[in-house]
Design a protein around this motif. Structure first.
Motif, short mmCIF file in Angstrom:
data_model
loop_
_atom_site.label_atom_id
_atom_site.label_comp_id
_atom_site.label_asym_id
_atom_site.label_seq_id
_atom_site.Cartn_x
_atom_site.Cartn_y
_atom_site.Cartn_z
N SER A 86 0.83 -1.20 0.00
CA SER A 86 0.00 0.00 0.00
C SER A 86 0.87 1.25 0.00
O SER A 86 0.58 2.23 -0.71
N ALA A 87 1.94 1.24 0.81
CA ALA A 87 2.87 2.37 0.82
C ALA A 87 3.59 2.50 -0.51
O ALA A 87 3.80 3.61 -1.01
N LEU A 88 3.95 1.37 -1.11
CA LEU A 88 4.65 1.37 -2.40
C LEU A 88 3.80 2.03 -3.47
O LEU A 88 4.29 2.81 -4.29
N ARG A 89 2.50 1.74 -3.47
CA ARG A 89 1.59 2.32 -4.46
C ARG A 89 1.47 3.82 -4.27
O ARG A 89 1.37 4.57 -5.26
N ARG A 90 1.48 4.30 -3.03
CA ARG A 90 1.26 5.71 -2.75
C ARG A 90 2.53 6.55 -2.77
O ARG A 90 2.48 7.75 -3.07
N LEU A 91 3.68 5.94 -2.44
CA LEU A 91 4.91 6.71 -2.27
C LEU A 91 5.96 6.43 -3.34
O LEU A 91 6.85 7.26 -3.54
#
Length: 294
Positions: A86-91
């Motif tokens: 989820s962090a990878l998709r957003r950041l």
């Protein structure tokens, strides 16, 4: 070759594999949700680890501590990896991996609280340096003075680091108190985490697995398969090899060098990294070194 050197080399190799896998996972992230990617990597990598375990002639039935490893897999893989994706998709890859620098100081504080492993002044200083390096990067603002990072992405990244530290500490406790091999430890953790994901994804919506099958046939699956091979099968195996030979603090320190492997990759791809991001990464890494290596 001494056990210490084997453990250190395994951790560094795992870090390099995870850096490559993160880039590949980021490419696949536009086609699959975090839960779907997490499930797919478990479905592919678990049989591979099982084959390796059988080839080595290991016996899971003769080992104790399996329940604790399974719980560590649920925390570190089901929850932690889903938060990381989820962090990878957003950041993006760089900032998502940079937040993993929080895992070593978190592991140290957890050992202090739950295992009565007291922290020295130097160790507290290292933890604060690491935290300041991460904050230095995540508070970076774009030229128009709007936040350059998604706050939800930062929260997911912090949650992933917390789960990673928890799972690694639990796995270390089992490996130090039983005769379970590193391969079997990785297998139990991944199988338990993946089994729960199968249930969650299946209950999330009607026809969830048919949707995933259609998505796989509609896109090139090679980036995702490459990420699973490097980032899940090989990296998790090497991680367990490392904590079987050296303490989890040093393992986590060496694993946290993964973002640094992204620097030459980014330069080869002619991508720009801000000076603030580079300084924050080096500051965080120096804090981890103070925390565990002095």
């Amino acid at each position: 070759m001494s056990p210490e050197v084997i453990g250190q080399l395994a951790a560094l190799l795992a870090a390099s594999f995870w850096a490559v896998a993160t880039l590949l996972y980021h490419r696949a992230g536009s086609h699959f949700s975090p839960l779907q990617m997490n499930l797919l990597k478990g479905v592919v990598a678990t049989p591979l680890l099982l084959i390796v375990s059988l080839l080595f002639g290991n016996s899971l039935l003769s080992s104790s501590g399996g329940w604790l490893l399974a719980l560590s897999g649920i925390i570190g893989i089901t929850i932690g990896d889903s938060c990381h994706f989820s962090a990878l998709r957003r950041l993006g890859p760089w900032h998502a991996m940079l937040l993993e620098y929080l895992a070593p100081p978190l592991a140290a504080f957890m050992a202090w609280i739950f295992l009565n492993d007291r922290l020295s002044v130097i160790e507290v200083t290292g933890a604060l340096i690491t935290l300041s390096g991460v904050l230095f990067v995540v508070t970076e603002r774009a030229p128009d003075h709007t936040p350059s990072l998604s706050m939800s992405g930062v929260l997911f990244g912090c949650a992933a680091a917390l789960c990673q530290a928890t799972g690694l500490t639990m796995a270390f406790a089992v490996l130090m108190s039983s005769d379970m091999s590193a391969v079997d430890a990785a297998l139990v953790r991944l199988a338990a985490g993946s089994l729960l994901l199968v249930i969650i994804v299946g209950l999330s919506r009607r026809g969830a697995y048919r949707t995933i099958a259609r998505q796989l046939t509609a896109v090139n699956p090679m980036p995702l398969l490459g990420a699973i091979l490097f980032g899940t099968f090989l990296a998790i195996w090497l991680q367990q090899v490392s904590i079987a030979h050296i303490n989890p603090g040093l393992t986590q320190t060496l694993l946290s060098t993964a973002p640094l492997f992204l620097i030459p990759i980014a330069l080869l791809k002619r991508q720009k990294l801000t000076r603030r991001s580079l300084l924050g990464a080096l500051l965080s890494l120096s804090g981890i070194g103070v925390l565990f290596l002095l």
